[in-house]
Design an enzyme around this catalytic site. Sequence first.
Site, short mmCIF file in Angstrom:
data_model
loop_
_atom_site.label_atom_id
_atom_site.label_comp_id
_atom_site.label_asym_id
_atom_site.label_seq_id
_atom_site.Cartn_x
_atom_site.Cartn_y
_atom_site.Cartn_z
N ASP A 38 0.56 -1.35 0.05
CA ASP A 38 -0.05 -0.19 0.37
C ASP A 38 0.80 1.58 0.13
O ASP A 38 1.68 1.39 0.54
CB ASP A 38 -1.12 -0.48 1.01
CG ASP A 38 -2.01 -0.88 1.22
OD1 ASP A 38 -2.27 -1.92 -0.33
OD2 ASP A 38 -2.82 -1.21 2.48
N TYR A 66 6.83 -9.12 8.21
CA TYR A 66 6.87 -7.51 8.39
C TYR A 66 7.40 -6.66 9.47
O TYR A 66 6.60 -7.14 11.07
CB TYR A 66 4.76 -7.02 7.74
CG TYR A 66 4.86 -8.00 6.70
CD1 TYR A 66 4.63 -7.05 6.05
CD2 TYR A 66 4.60 -8.97 7.01
CE1 TYR A 66 4.44 -7.18 4.79
CE2 TYR A 66 3.53 -8.87 5.59
CZ TYR A 66 3.38 -7.99 4.42
OH TYR A 66 3.64 -8.34 3.57
N ASP A 80 -6.02 1.19 8.46
CA ASP A 80 -4.91 1.57 9.13
C ASP A 80 -5.17 3.19 9.28
O ASP A 80 -6.32 3.33 9.00
CB ASP A 80 -3.93 1.83 8.11
CG ASP A 80 -4.92 2.25 5.64
OD1 ASP A 80 -5.06 3.44 6.35
OD2 ASP A 80 -4.80 1.34 5.84
N ARG A 172 -3.11 -5.33 8.36
CA ARG A 172 -4.12 -4.50 9.24
C ARG A 172 -4.63 -5.66 9.56
O ARG A 172 -5.43 -5.38 10.60
CB ARG A 172 -4.39 -3.88 7.92
CG ARG A 172 -5.43 -4.20 6.71
CD ARG A 172 -5.53 -3.59 6.14
NE ARG A 172 -5.05 -2.89 4.69
CZ ARG A 172 -4.57 -1.88 4.32
NH1 ARG A 172 -6.23 -1.01 4.24
NH2 ARG A 172 -3.62 -1.76 3.74
#
Length: 305
Positions: A38, A66, A80, A172
């Site tokens: 993103d 991550y 988010d 997310r």
Amino acid sequence: MNGILNIYKEGGMTSFSVVSRVRKFCGEKRVGHAGTLDPMATGVLPILVGKAAVMQEKLSDHDKRYIAGVRLGISTDTGDVTGNVLETKDVSVTDEEFCNVLKKFTGKIKQVPPMYSAIQVDGQRLYDLARKGIEVERQAREIEIYENTLVERVNDKDFVIDVSCSKGTYIRTLCEDIGKELGVPATMYSLERVQCGDYSKETSIKIGELEALFQAGKQNEIEKLLQPVEPLFRHLPKVKLPEFYTKLCLSGCEIYLKKLRLDEGFFRESGGECRVYTFDNKFIGNAFVKDYPDGKAIKVKYRFL
């Protein structure tokens, strides 16, 4: 140019914009990426150039790692901090409570993909439907989280976690699910991909560095940064062809197993797939065993030589 560039995507850029700029710098139309990030996210974005572009799906299937920021006490419509706030709530969570919840989200678990994702339903991307205010039912998918640990607690509401996971994991959604387990709304406030398969943050290069080489006319230096696709196939059994069959293979012909004195059992663990080399040990590509009129044979699917 043919190969893989380990690009570090900076915040504010789309994955597509990275691809567009690499096309320009490499002078190559065939460019793809492995695993969308993103715009708000940063981190490793392998870019496949030239003949390597066909490997987009294979590289996207690799495991990821991550570093993510979880903010408790707030939820948004996107999952988010870029989205519209849906709910806020006071938070009182100890480090121990947070870590105990993280343990619940390890191993093989079911996860419902977010509406703001690129998954298609009836030919439409979920994020396109979400932008129109349309929400559709999504089926939970099995993913695997190998490790899920607390890096630091920034303040009363913000936590940083380190997540190693399988393909198809939505961080997310993980952040939201952690909040639900703690009894509070939650959202993701930062995301950095530090590993994608063999490609890590430590060995990545930023777009600005590529651009500097391009503007200086150092195309040869850009080409040196391209990594070969061969390591993506190292888990497959190796077939080295004699010189005569190398020529046939490079001409697009199938090569019969009986001519190579191989049996089907040689390919059993790899599902009938192998990596093929020339008589002088140059990597040609991957091949699959198939039935042909005169028996079973291998034929190259993706050729890189």
